[in-house]
Scaffold this motif. Structure first.
Motif, PDB file in Angstrom:
ATOM      1  N   ILE A 471      38.567  37.106  47.552  1.00 32.88           N
ATOM      2  CA  ILE A 471      38.830  37.809  46.287  1.00 32.88           C
ATOM      3  C   ILE A 471      37.481  38.220  45.705  1.00 32.88           C
ATOM      4  CG2 ILE A 471      39.667  37.563  43.912  1.00 32.88           C
ATOM      5  CD1 ILE A 471      41.734  35.586  44.993  1.00 32.88           C
ATOM      6  N   ARG A 472      37.417  39.469  45.217  1.00 32.45           N
ATOM      7  CA  ARG A 472      36.168  39.892  44.589  1.00 32.45           C
ATOM      8  C   ARG A 472      36.428  40.279  43.144  1.00 32.45           C
ATOM      9  NH1 ARG A 472      33.545  43.909  49.021  1.00 32.45           N
ATOM     10  NH2 ARG A 472      33.621  42.429  50.764  1.00 32.45           N
ATOM     11  N   ILE A 473      35.538  39.771  42.294  1.00 35.37           N
ATOM     12  CA  ILE A 473      35.636  40.156  40.895  1.00 35.37           C
ATOM     13  C   ILE A 473      34.377  40.929  40.563  1.00 35.37           C
ATOM     14  CG2 ILE A 473      35.743  39.329  38.516  1.00 35.37           C
ATOM     15  CD1 ILE A 473      37.067  36.832  39.602  1.00 35.37           C
ATOM     16  N   SER A 474      34.514  42.099  39.985  1.00 34.15           N
ATOM     17  CA  SER A 474      33.279  42.787  39.615  1.00 34.15           C
ATOM     18  C   SER A 474      33.349  43.256  38.178  1.00 34.15           C
ATOM     19  CB  SER A 474      32.993  43.944  40.569  1.00 34.15           C
ATOM     20  OG  SER A 474      34.113  44.753  40.665  1.00 34.15           O
ATOM     21  N   LEU A 475      32.228  43.101  37.510  1.00 40.11           N
ATOM     22  CA  LEU A 475      32.096  43.531  36.132  1.00 40.11           C
ATOM     23  C   LEU A 475      31.253  44.788  36.118  1.00 40.11           C
ATOM     24  CD1 LEU A 475      31.478  39.960  35.182  1.00 40.11           C
ATOM     25  CD2 LEU A 475      32.914  41.337  33.687  1.00 40.11           C
ATOM     26  N   GLY A 476      31.540  45.682  35.221  1.00 35.22           N
ATOM     27  CA  GLY A 476      30.730  46.897  35.184  1.00 35.22           C
ATOM     28  C   GLY A 476      30.928  47.628  33.882  1.00 35.22           C
ATOM     29  N   ARG A 477      30.323  48.815  33.817  1.00 39.96           N
ATOM     30  CA  ARG A 477      30.508  49.614  32.623  1.00 39.96           C
ATOM     31  C   ARG A 477      30.791  51.045  33.065  1.00 39.96           C
ATOM     32  NH1 ARG A 477      27.208  50.241  27.044  1.00 39.96           N
ATOM     33  NH2 ARG A 477      28.515  51.973  26.344  1.00 39.96           N
ATOM     34  N   ARG A 478      31.754  51.616  32.467  1.00 39.98           N
ATOM     35  CA  ARG A 478      32.054  53.009  32.765  1.00 39.98           C
ATOM     36  C   ARG A 478      32.165  53.723  31.423  1.00 39.98           C
ATOM     37  NH1 ARG A 478      33.825  56.352  36.720  1.00 39.98           N
ATOM     38  NH2 ARG A 478      35.415  57.860  36.083  1.00 39.98           N
ATOM     39  N   PHE A 479      31.119  54.485  31.135  1.00 42.86           N
ATOM     40  CA  PHE A 479      31.006  55.156  29.829  1.00 42.86           C
ATOM     41  C   PHE A 479      31.222  54.140  28.712  1.00 42.86           C
ATOM     42  CE2 PHE A 479      32.538  58.314  32.921  1.00 42.86           C
ATOM     43  CZ  PHE A 479      31.300  58.920  33.115  1.00 42.86           C
ATOM     44  N   GLU A 480      32.163  54.383  27.792  1.00 43.36           N
ATOM     45  CA  GLU A 480      32.266  53.437  26.674  1.00 43.36           C
ATOM     46  C   GLU A 480      33.250  52.296  26.948  1.00 43.36           C
ATOM     47  OE1 GLU A 480      34.100  57.256  24.956  1.00 43.36           O
ATOM     48  OE2 GLU A 480      32.779  56.739  26.594  1.00 43.36           O
ATOM     49  N   PHE A 481      33.494  52.065  28.229  1.00 45.53           N
ATOM     50  CA  PHE A 481      34.390  50.955  28.593  1.00 45.53           C
ATOM     51  C   PHE A 481      33.666  49.936  29.464  1.00 45.53           C
ATOM     52  CE2 PHE A 481      37.290  54.371  27.642  1.00 45.53           C
ATOM     53  CZ  PHE A 481      38.301  53.727  26.946  1.00 45.53           C
ATOM     54  N   ALA A 482      33.939  48.667  29.143  1.00 49.05           N
ATOM     55  CA  ALA A 482      33.500  47.619  30.069  1.00 49.05           C
ATOM     56  C   ALA A 482      34.656  47.387  31.027  1.00 49.05           C
ATOM     57  CB  ALA A 482      33.202  46.348  29.293  1.00 49.05           C
ATOM     58  N   THR A 483      34.347  47.177  32.301  1.00 48.29           N
ATOM     59  CA  THR A 483      35.440  47.040  33.264  1.00 48.29           C
ATOM     60  C   THR A 483      35.351  45.709  33.993  1.00 48.29           C
ATOM     61  OG1 THR A 483      34.142  48.091  34.982  1.00 48.29           O
ATOM     62  CG2 THR A 483      35.554  49.535  33.674  1.00 48.29           C
ATOM     63  N   VAL A 484      36.528  45.149  34.271  1.00 47.48           N
ATOM     64  CA  VAL A 484      36.615  43.964  35.135  1.00 47.48           C
ATOM     65  C   VAL A 484      37.617  44.296  36.224  1.00 47.48           C
ATOM     66  CG1 VAL A 484      37.052  41.503  35.247  1.00 47.48           C
ATOM     67  CG2 VAL A 484      36.448  42.537  33.063  1.00 47.48           C
ATOM     68  N   SER A 485      37.179  44.195  37.495  1.00 40.16           N
ATOM     69  CA  SER A 485      38.105  44.478  38.590  1.00 40.16           C
ATOM     70  C   SER A 485      38.362  43.206  39.370  1.00 40.16           C
ATOM     71  CB  SER A 485      37.513  45.502  39.552  1.00 40.16           C
ATOM     72  OG  SER A 485      37.189  46.665  38.854  1.00 40.16           O
ATOM     73  N   VAL A 486      39.633  43.046  39.747  1.00 42.10           N
ATOM     74  CA  VAL A 486      39.983  41.925  40.625  1.00 42.10           C
ATOM     75  C   VAL A 486      40.509  42.542  41.908  1.00 42.10           C
ATOM     76  CG1 VAL A 486      41.438  39.896  40.912  1.00 42.10           C
ATOM     77  CG2 VAL A 486      40.558  40.478  38.652  1.00 42.10           C
ATOM     78  N   ARG A 487      39.805  42.258  43.005  1.00 39.33           N
ATOM     79  CA  ARG A 487      40.187  42.902  44.255  1.00 39.33           C
ATOM     80  C   ARG A 487      40.617  41.876  45.281  1.00 39.33           C
ATOM     81  NH1 ARG A 487      36.299  46.921  47.756  1.00 39.33           N
ATOM     82  NH2 ARG A 487      37.882  47.495  49.287  1.00 39.33           N
ATOM     83  N   ASP A 488      41.725  42.166  45.942  1.00 41.84           N
ATOM     84  CA  ASP A 488      42.124  41.286  47.050  1.00 41.84           C
ATOM     85  C   ASP A 488      42.262  42.113  48.309  1.00 41.84           C
ATOM     86  OD1 ASP A 488      44.962  42.151  47.610  1.00 41.84           O
ATOM     87  OD2 ASP A 488      45.137  41.698  45.452  1.00 41.84           O
ATOM     88  N   PHE A 489      42.448  41.417  49.437  1.00 42.88           N
ATOM     89  CA  PHE A 489      42.543  42.134  50.726  1.00 42.88           C
ATOM     90  C   PHE A 489      43.889  41.826  51.377  1.00 42.88           C
ATOM     91  CE2 PHE A 489      38.236  41.613  49.476  1.00 42.88           C
ATOM     92  CZ  PHE A 489      37.663  42.842  49.745  1.00 42.88           C
ATOM     93  N   GLY A 490      44.897  41.754  50.501  1.00 44.78           N
ATOM     94  CA  GLY A 490      46.213  41.300  50.956  1.00 44.78           C
ATOM     95  C   GLY A 490      47.182  42.422  51.294  1.00 44.78           C
ATOM     96  N   VAL A 491      48.424  42.223  50.853  1.00 40.11           N
ATOM     97  CA  VAL A 491      49.528  43.071  51.325  1.00 40.11           C
ATOM     98  C   VAL A 491      49.475  44.504  50.788  1.00 40.11           C
ATOM     99  CG1 VAL A 491      51.068  41.133  51.688  1.00 40.11           C
ATOM    100  CG2 VAL A 491      51.005  42.249  49.451  1.00 40.11           C
ATOM    101  N   GLY A 492      48.847  44.695  49.626  1.00 40.22           N
ATOM    102  CA  GLY A 492      48.810  46.053  49.045  1.00 40.22           C
ATOM    103  C   GLY A 492      50.130  46.430  48.387  1.00 40.22           C
TER     104      GLY A 492
END
Ligand code: ADP
Length: 583
Positions: A471-492
């Motif tokens: 599982i990957r969690i990434s924090l970032g910023r996209r313009f005036e938004f802070a973003t948190v993504s949770v990524r898995d490599f499962g069934v989709g």
């Protein structure tokens, strides 16, 4: 069961097909009967108009009938002592009889009889306009009276003969009623109305008559009668397009209620009494008779088609609502069974491990620790589930409230991961957290609610990872938004499900996730919480290769930092499919 599922899935299509088919059949039947009616309509209208024409004719004829009935009921006594020979006395009696009688449209009144001594015809003619008797050689009116009366003269002659010859018997006539009127129009310029007169022995004694003033009728009586007739009998929308007119024997127009544009009339009847070769007719100004039917058909048919469309529209609306309700109720049923299962599994593990501990059957400190961890994670799962359900009901009843504070998203992520650690370790997941080079700006959030969002996303990542263990969690910023993504490599997630998974109770029920239990509430809560923060959740997924859920939350300092792009913010999330983020 399969048939029911098929019905449920296709309820809109099936319902619509049934409704449309029924409506089409109704429309067809209606078309058939309307077109039949449309054909019958001109005939019915013709009948209605001709009935009215007869009524108007009757009123016109009534003018002469009533004058004749009143004036021509001459007393047989006038023909003194059976047949008159005293001509001055006859003239005086005739004048006395006709004096003061209505005379509009009348040329002359007269009496025609036969002399007893000479057997010659005797005409006594009165002019109502001068009030005097006509004397001297007969006028054209006098000749017309002779001609009109001649059929009666034969009978009269025989009765005169009977007075002289005892062998000859007089011919009796039945008593003549006052309304026995005869029209004689062999002289078309001087039409005459006659009434035979009989004495008490039912013997014909003469005829009384009047000469119609053709010009007065044509120029004064008829135009007025037509105007009055149209006003009385051609009222209402149904007849408003009609012009009433009278025509003479050559078809020439005598009078009409409106100027006639074309010669001739659409429907004509002959006059029933006086002027039988003249006609009364109507012409429609706007429509022809065959057009009436077509217009009727068109109006009614378009109304029906309009109504059909409304009904179909309404049915689509109702069927869709019904289908939605059915789906929702099915989802609720699934929800109850899912939740019961979700509650029972951790509870039974907790009970078993608790019993083992109480009975002192577990001595090995490593095992004690392991079982303790189980109890902890299962309790956490229960808490999360119950939190979800409570929050869901709060949201449904509009009672969910947030405590917004200034917070650091990175901290919330690491705090959440700590509480989730045991679960991840148990299932041997490896979690990578990517943070941007520059620290993220502060956000105004409810940390507990955002923690719940992350727990739900992580929980899903674990549940739907299949064989994958990353599982990957990434924090970032996209313009005036802070973003948190949770990524898995499962069934989709299949593309058609990517919107629906955010609806309450919705679960992807086909394919790889079929046997993973859940309540179907997690993502709807995630969406609600994030939107309450002024943000949004997006998902990218590839079937069989994993999914990325990204939460966008507005940053506290909303000055756009154009130089910072998702790439240099050091994230792992691909933004290619993203839409709708304000540039
Ligand atoms: P639950 O997980 O309790 O069923 P959710 O609302 O959290 O309910 O999710 C709704 C549905 O979305 C799930 O049933 C699942 O089919 C799908 N889903 C959610 N997250 C993922 C994921 N990470 N990978 C694949 N499918 C997912």
């Amino acid at each position: 069961m399969h048939r029911m599922a098929f019905l449920n899935r296709h309820i809109i299509g099936i319902g619509l097909a049934v409704v449309s088919l029924a409506l089409l059949v109704i429309l067809y039947v209606q078309y058939r009967s309307l077109s039949k009616l449309g054909e019958a309509l001109p005939a019915a209208r013709k009948a209605a108009i001709s009935k009215r024409l007869w009524m108007i004719d009757d009123e016109i004829q009534n003018h002469y009938r009533s004058i004749a009935n009143e004036s021509l009921a001459v007393s047989p006594a006038i023909f003194s002592d059976y047949l008159a020979d005293d001509f001055p006395a006859l003239d005086a009696a005739v004048k006395a009889h006709f004096l003061g009688k209505p005379s509009l449209g009348i040329g002359k009144f007269f009496i025609l009889t036969m002399s007893r001594s000479t057997g010659k015809r005797v005409l006594s003619m009165y002019d109502p306009h001068t009030g005097g008797m006509l004397e001297g050689s007969p006028t054209p009116e006098g000749w017309a009276a002779f001609v009109a009366g001649s059929p009666w003269m034969t009978l009269l002659w025989r009765n005169v003969a009977a007075t002289r010859e005892p062998d000859i018997a007089p011919l009796k006539m039945p008593e003549i009623k006052p309304d026995t009127l005869v029209l004689a129009d062999s002289d078309p310029d001087h039409p005459i109305i006659l009434r035979p007169i009989t004495n008490e022995a039912s013997l014909l004694v003469g005829v009384a008559g009047l000469v119609i003033d053709r010009n007065a009728f044509r120029d004064r009586i008829l135009p007025e009668a037509i105007r009055a007739g149209a006003e009385r009998h051609l009222l209402g929308d149904e007849f408003s397009d009609l012009t009433l007119a009278a025509f003479d024997e050559t078809g020439g127009l005598i009078s009409s209620t409106r100027p006639l544009r074309e010669a001739g009339a659409e429907m004509k009847i002959p006059f029933s009494f006086a002027f039988p070769r003249w006609h009364l007719g109507v012409r429609s100004e706007s429509v022809r008779y065959d057009q009436i039917g077509r217009r009727y058909l068109l109006t009614n048919l378009s109304l029906s088609i309009f109504m059909t469309l409304i009904i179909i529209g309404g049915s689509i609306f109702a069927l869709r609502a019904a289908a939605r309700e059915m789906k929702l109720s099915q989802m609720k049923t699934d929800f109850v069974s899912n939740v019961s299962h979700e509650l029972r599994t951790p509870l039974s593990s907790i009970r078993v491990f608790g019993e083992l501990q109480r009975l002192g059957l577990v001595r090995d400190p490593a095992k004690v620790r392991e079982y303790g961890e189980y109890i902890e994670t299962e309790s956490r799962r229960l808490t999360q589930l119950i939190n979800n359900i409570l929050d869901f009901s709060r949201i449904e009843s509009d009672q969910k409230s947030y405590r917004f504070v200034q917070a650091d998203l990175t901290e919330i992520v690491s705090d959440t991961l700590k509480t989730f650690e045991v679960r991840l370790l148990q299932d041997s997941f490896s979690v990578k957290v990517e943070t941007p080079d520059k620290p993220l700006p502060q956000t105004i959030v409810d940390p507990e609610a955002i923690g719940q969002v992350l727990v739900n996303l992580l929980d899903n990542a674990v549940k739907y990872s299949g064989e994958a263990r990353e599982i990957r969690i990434s924090l970032g910023r996209r313009f005036e938004f802070a973003t948190v993504s949770v990524r898995d490599f499962g069934v989709g997630i299949p593309p058609e499900e990517r919107e629906k998974i955010f609806e309450r109770f919705h679960r992807v029920s086909t394919g790889l996730v079929h046997d993973v239990k859940g309540s179907g509430l997690g993502l709807s809560l995630v969406k609600h919480i994030v939107e309450a923060h002024g943000g949004r959740v997006t998902v990218q997924s590839e079937l069989g290769r994993g999914s990325t859920f990204t939460v966008h939350l507005p940053v506290f300092d909303p000055v756009p930092q154009r130089e910072q792009t998702p790439q240099n913010a050091g994230n792992l999330t691909e933004y290619t499919e993203e839409t709708g983020i304000a540039p």
